[in-house]
Design a protein around this motif. Structure first.
Motif, PDB file in Angstrom:
ATOM      1  N   ARG A 162       0.833  -1.212   0.000  1.00  0.00           N
ATOM      2  CA  ARG A 162       0.000   0.000   0.000  1.00  0.00           C
ATOM      3  C   ARG A 162       0.867   1.261   0.000  1.00  0.00           C
ATOM      4  O   ARG A 162       0.575   2.230  -0.713  1.00  0.00           O
ATOM      5  CB  ARG A 162      -0.917  -0.024   1.226  1.00  0.00           C
ATOM      6  N   TYR A 198       2.492   1.648  -3.442  1.00  0.00           N
ATOM      7  CA  TYR A 198       1.498   2.101  -4.422  1.00  0.00           C
ATOM      8  C   TYR A 198       1.192   3.585  -4.226  1.00  0.00           C
ATOM      9  O   TYR A 198       1.092   4.349  -5.193  1.00  0.00           O
ATOM     10  CB  TYR A 198       0.218   1.277  -4.296  1.00  0.00           C
ATOM     11  N   ASN A 199       1.071   4.002  -2.961  1.00  0.00           N
ATOM     12  CA  ASN A 199       0.804   5.408  -2.663  1.00  0.00           C
ATOM     13  C   ASN A 199       1.953   6.290  -3.139  1.00  0.00           C
ATOM     14  O   ASN A 199       1.731   7.377  -3.696  1.00  0.00           O
ATOM     15  CB  ASN A 199       0.577   5.577  -1.157  1.00  0.00           C
ATOM     16  N   GLU A 250       1.739   6.593  -6.867  1.00  0.00           N
ATOM     17  CA  GLU A 250       0.649   7.495  -7.239  1.00  0.00           C
ATOM     18  C   GLU A 250       1.035   8.957  -7.046  1.00  0.00           C
ATOM     19  O   GLU A 250       0.461   9.847  -7.678  1.00  0.00           O
ATOM     20  CB  GLU A 250      -0.599   7.178  -6.400  1.00  0.00           C
ATOM     21  N   TYR A 297       7.625  -0.616  -9.688  1.00  0.00           N
ATOM     22  CA  TYR A 297       6.201  -0.814  -9.979  1.00  0.00           C
ATOM     23  C   TYR A 297       5.760  -2.185  -9.455  1.00  0.00           C
ATOM     24  O   TYR A 297       6.463  -3.184  -9.634  1.00  0.00           O
ATOM     25  CB  TYR A 297       5.963  -0.729 -11.484  1.00  0.00           C
ATOM     26  N   ILE A 298       4.613  -2.230  -8.793  1.00  0.00           N
ATOM     27  CA  ILE A 298       4.101  -3.492  -8.257  1.00  0.00           C
ATOM     28  C   ILE A 298       3.252  -4.195  -9.311  1.00  0.00           C
ATOM     29  O   ILE A 298       2.297  -3.630  -9.842  1.00  0.00           O
ATOM     30  CB  ILE A 298       3.271  -3.255  -6.979  1.00  0.00           C
TER      31      ILE A 298
END
Length: 218
Positions: free
Chosen positions: A56, A59-60, A63, A70-71
């Motif tokens: 998380r 990813y945050n 963003e 990159y996941i």
């Protein structure tokens, strides 16, 4: 086959890092390992929670336009994060070679960490070993296993303190100029001065503890 492990990159206390393939794309697998001394139910809960939290946070960061791997996938049943395989050179290796780009890279790293802190994320293990220079020329931050969401100046100060301490312990001849350049880049963070004061406070605490330990031995 979607998942294919090729070779072990690194084995840590909490996880193993593997190079592999994900649908024929080069990938890195971070696999958290069970602890035999923990109760199975608690062990499962901890591993799931830490895997989800790290994914998380990454990813945050992505963003918020922060350069991180990159996941591709998160497999909770296997406590595994599948992410981009970043080709490049670790910042620590560039410092060991006294590469002429090191000071500029430290300034760029300062900008990256300023953006990370502006996104209310602290890394938790900020050292030259956890930063890589991509083949394309951009810095990328690695290993968010100890990262957290936080707005606390103390936590951000710890990030900078860890980076400075790692410079002083491994690259003493470069440390001052590297950190000065880092702070130039970090000026993009709105609370830069408060964080720098917190770094000074943390270092004073460390010296006090060391002096107490020495005095007890005398």
């Amino acid at each position: 086959m979607a998942f294919k492990l090729e070779y072990l990159i690194k084995k840590g206390a909490e996880a193993e890092i593997w190079k592999g393939k994900w649908f024929n794309v080069d990938a890195v697998y971070k696999i958290r390992k069970s602890k035999p001394w923990r109760h199975p139910f608690l062990d499962k809960l901890i591993l799931e929670k830490r895997t989800i939290k790290e994914a998380r946070i990454m990813y945050n960061a992505f963003e918020n336009n922060i350069n991180v791997p990159y996941i591709y996938d998160v497999d909770i049943s296997r406590n595994t994060i599948v992410m981009e395989f970043v080709e490049g050179i670790i910042l620590k290796e560039l410092m060991e070679a006294k590469d002429s780009r090191v000071f500029l890279l430290c300034e760029n790293l300062g900008k990256l960490i300023a953006n990370l802190h502006n996104a209310s994320i602290v890394h938790g293990d900020l050292t030259p070993s956890n930063v890589i220079l991509r083949k394309e020329g951009d810095l990328c931050i690695l290993d968010f296993g100890l990262a957290n969401f936080s707005n606390r100046i103390e936590d951000m100060g710890i990030d900078l303190h860890l980076f400075l301490r790692s410079l002083e312990s491994s690259f003493s001849s470069l440390a001052n100029e590297c950190f000065q350049n880092f702070m130039k880049g970090y000026s993009h963070f709105k609370h830069r001065n408060e964080v720098l004061e917190k770094v000074k406070e943390i270092r004073r605490r460390g010296r006090y503890v060391l002096e107490r330990r020495i005095s007890k031995k005398i």
